[in-house]
Design a protein around this motif. Structure first.
Motif, PDB file in Angstrom:
ATOM      1  N   GLY A 160       0.800  -1.212   0.000  1.00 44.23           N
ATOM      2  CA  GLY A 160       0.000   0.000   0.000  1.00 44.23           C
ATOM      3  C   GLY A 160       0.834   1.264   0.000  1.00 44.23           C
ATOM      4  O   GLY A 160       1.998   1.277  -0.406  1.00 44.23           O
ATOM      5  N   PHE A 161       0.221   2.350   0.472  1.00 49.76           N
ATOM      6  CA  PHE A 161       0.863   3.656   0.431  1.00 49.76           C
ATOM      7  C   PHE A 161       2.233   3.674   1.117  1.00 49.76           C
ATOM      8  O   PHE A 161       3.128   4.418   0.711  1.00 49.76           O
ATOM      9  N   ARG A 162       2.413   2.867   2.144  1.00 52.01           N
ATOM     10  CA  ARG A 162       3.674   2.941   2.902  1.00 52.01           C
ATOM     11  C   ARG A 162       4.856   2.428   2.099  1.00 52.01           C
ATOM     12  O   ARG A 162       5.991   2.809   2.365  1.00 52.01           O
ATOM     13  N   GLY A 163       4.643   1.534   1.118  1.00 52.69           N
ATOM     14  CA  GLY A 163       5.735   1.043   0.290  1.00 52.69           C
ATOM     15  C   GLY A 163       6.887   0.502   1.109  1.00 52.69           C
ATOM     16  O   GLY A 163       8.027   0.961   1.002  1.00 52.69           O
ATOM     17  N   LEU A 164       6.623  -0.515   1.908  1.00 51.88           N
ATOM     18  CA  LEU A 164       7.602  -1.018   2.860  1.00 51.88           C
ATOM     19  C   LEU A 164       8.932  -1.405   2.209  1.00 51.88           C
ATOM     20  O   LEU A 164      10.013  -1.107   2.731  1.00 51.88           O
ATOM     21  N   LEU A 165       8.856  -2.038   1.054  1.00 55.07           N
ATOM     22  CA  LEU A 165      10.086  -2.473   0.383  1.00 55.07           C
ATOM     23  C   LEU A 165      10.600  -1.406  -0.579  1.00 55.07           C
ATOM     24  O   LEU A 165      11.762  -1.013  -0.534  1.00 55.07           O
ATOM     25  N   ILE A 166       9.724  -0.945  -1.470  1.00 49.72           N
ATOM     26  CA  ILE A 166      10.145  -0.054  -2.548  1.00 49.72           C
ATOM     27  C   ILE A 166      10.603   1.301  -2.028  1.00 49.72           C
ATOM     28  O   ILE A 166      11.515   1.916  -2.590  1.00 49.72           O
ATOM     29  N   GLU A 167      10.014   1.782  -0.942  1.00 49.60           N
ATOM     30  CA  GLU A 167      10.340   3.128  -0.448  1.00 49.60           C
ATOM     31  C   GLU A 167      11.041   3.103   0.901  1.00 49.60           C
ATOM     32  O   GLU A 167      12.135   3.653   1.051  1.00 49.60           O
TER      33      GLU A 167
END
Length: 534
Positions: free
Chosen positions: A236-243
């Motif tokens: 979702g919005f948090r983008g745990l891996l990508i961001e």
């Protein structure tokens, strides 16, 4: 070079469930069930945004690829049909137009149908462009039928709804409305038995290779370690891996798309569902109204610079006064834009983890389906190659910018007088969008690029609906006499009108074709955890 880069991809780990996670799981297990070890990690304690209820026709193609039966699917998700979007109050309060999914009129090789229609107005003939589109006419009448279905049983069943004379137009372009949470559950059931491993739990840590920065494993709160070669971020919005892990970066589009929050709620159905999504502009944004079989999803999209959360919630409640509430209102903060790379190292982001374009044209689920399809087509079996990653990112960026520009156009082309709408009318547009609008304003010429989602008909209906009046149109239309032009219009309108007259109401069609099991309704009424924040 890291071993993941040069080694074969054997283990795929999907971080997060929801629509994006389970779409990815379904597609990958269907295509690669004997080639890949696929694991999906999700926690029932983490809620989803859960407001993705409206789609576009491309979802039907995706479902056919996955061999999903339409009637089973619609019954499982309390689904209804969608022929168009009704845009209300967008040009100015009181105005309305439809953006239909179908084709309009009959085009010639030299000029498009809307050019003839514009010339008919010059001659004093009275009609609306939507009169020449089956999907618009059926939307106005709240009717629906299937004229052509794959499979003899479905075809024979649906043919009972139409008279033979009405079959001159033998296709309907449609999409669906459905419950997003039930859709994820439906896809999960489809994945079961196909070799997918589902792991329940929250991700506590992301382990990376110290040299390359590639993700190696996800560590859960209970200590379990899930290793992988390729990771798909659906958090979702948090983008745990990508961001949060890879620090990919984000391009913000708030300067073009001013709304950054929504209040969503669910109410009981008090009338039969209509075969279109309603998008109703208000002083600080717009609101949606999406009718499913058992309830209505509605929401108030707004700019926090022009309206507070409390005011938005109060206005949404007032717009649905005296209707029993299924789920109380909740706030959904969002940030329009995209990751600078949707594929970074060995992480591919999907859904809200990759980008967000507000739901005005119902493209959110489509963009996920498109991204998953692209991943299947470009899957790095022999190892991750930067040239392929670059190509994936380039195509994704172009697709997102095309959709972004189409949505921006709705905001920019308005004649309203509130501060937000004046700001949108005066804003500097992306260059490509500015060119499209100017060309149409000068000559009524519209086009669709080879890889673009929105068709010529879409650009035409929206620009005309939003009040763009072309200064000129194609000269060849003047070569058709009044009598010939009348015959052309009648040849288009009459079969459409006969077909729509033969259709049942949308509600009646659903009752016989795909009624939802009442147990689905009671299941969806259960309390759900609050959605994750932006």
């Amino acid at each position: 070079m890291d071993s993941v880069e040069k080694g074969r991809i054997r283990k795929v780990v999907i971080a997060g469930g929801g629509t994006a996670g389970w779409v990815a799981a379904c597609a990958l297990t269907h295509q690669f069930r004997d080639l890949l070890d696929i694991t999906l990690i999700e926690s029932e304690q983490i809620g989803t945004v859960g407001v993705g209820e409206s789609t576009i026709p491309t979802i039907r193609t995706f479902h056919r690829l996955l061999q999903i039966d339409e009637r089973e699917f619609l019954s499982s998700v309390a689904g209804s049909f969608k022929l168009s979007i009704s845009f209300e109050n967008w040009k100015r309060p009181g105005d309305r137009y439809f953006h239909p999914f179908g084709t309009t009129g009959m085009n010639t090789w030299s000029c498009d149908f809307h050019q003839f229609w514009l010339d008919s107005l010059r001659r004093g003939m009275k009609s609306e462009l939507g009169d020449f589109c089956l999907e618009t006419v059926a939307s106005r009448a709240d009717r629906f039928a299937l004229f052509d279905q794959a499979g003899a049983g479905a075809q024979q069943w649906s043919m009972r709804w139409v008279k033979p004379a009405a079959l001159e137009r033998a296709d309907v372009s449609y999409a669906y409305h459905f419950d997003a949470v039930l859709y994820a559950a439906f896809l999960r059931r489809k994945c079961e038995g196909r070799g997918l491993t589902r792991v329940e739990g929250k991700i506590r840590e992301v382990r990376q290779d110290s040299g390359s920065g590639y993700v190696q494993a996800l560590v859960l709160e209970d200590g379990q370690v899930v290793e992988g070669d390729l990771f798909i971020d659906c958090t979702g919005f948090r983008g745990l891996l990508i961001e949060q892990t890879l620090k990919t970066g984000y391009e913000d589009w708030n300067n073009w798309l001013p709304c950054d929050r929504a209040v969503a709620m669910q109410i009981e159905s008090v009338e039969p569902p209509v075969p279109y999504t309603r998008a109703i502009a208000h002083e600080a944004g717009w609101r949606w109204h999406i009718a499913l079989q058992h309830r209505v999803g509605c929401g108030w999209v707004f700019s926090s610079a022009h309206m507070s959360d409390d005011e938005a919630a109060a206005k949404l409640a007032a717009a649905n006064d005296n209707v029993p509430v299924v789920r109380e209102p909740w706030i959904v903060p969002f940030r329009t834009g995209r990751r600078l790379k949707v594929w970074n190292k060995n992480v591919v982001s999907l859904g809200l983890a990759s980008s967000f374009i507000e739901p005005l044209e119902s493209t959110s689920i489509h963009l996920t389906l498109s991204a998953v399809t692209r991943l299947v087509q470009m899957f790095p079996h022999a190892g991750i190659d930067e040239s392929m990653v670059d190509r994936y990112n380039d195509v994704s960026r172009a697709e997102l910018e095309h959709v972004r520009d189409f949505v921006i156009m709705h905001y920019h082309l308005n004649q309203r007088d509130e501060p937000l709408w004046r700001e949108c009318r005066e804003m500097r547009l992306p260059d490509e969008l500015a060119r499209r609008i100017q060309v149409f304003r000068d000559s009524a010429y519209a086009w669709q690029g080879e890889d673009e989602l929105f068709r010529l008909d879409s650009w035409t209906h929206v620009m005309l609906g939003q009040g763009v009046v072309p200064r000129d149109h194609h000269p060849l239309t003047r070569g058709l006499g009044d009598a010939d032009l009348t015959r052309l219009f009648d040849a288009v309108r009459q079969p459409i009108n006969r077909a729509v007259e033969a259709m049942p109401s949308h509600g009646k069609f659903i009752e016989r074709y795909c009624p939802a099991d009442p147990s689905v309704w009671s299941l969806r009424r259960a309390p759900m955890p609050a959605p994750a924040g932006a």
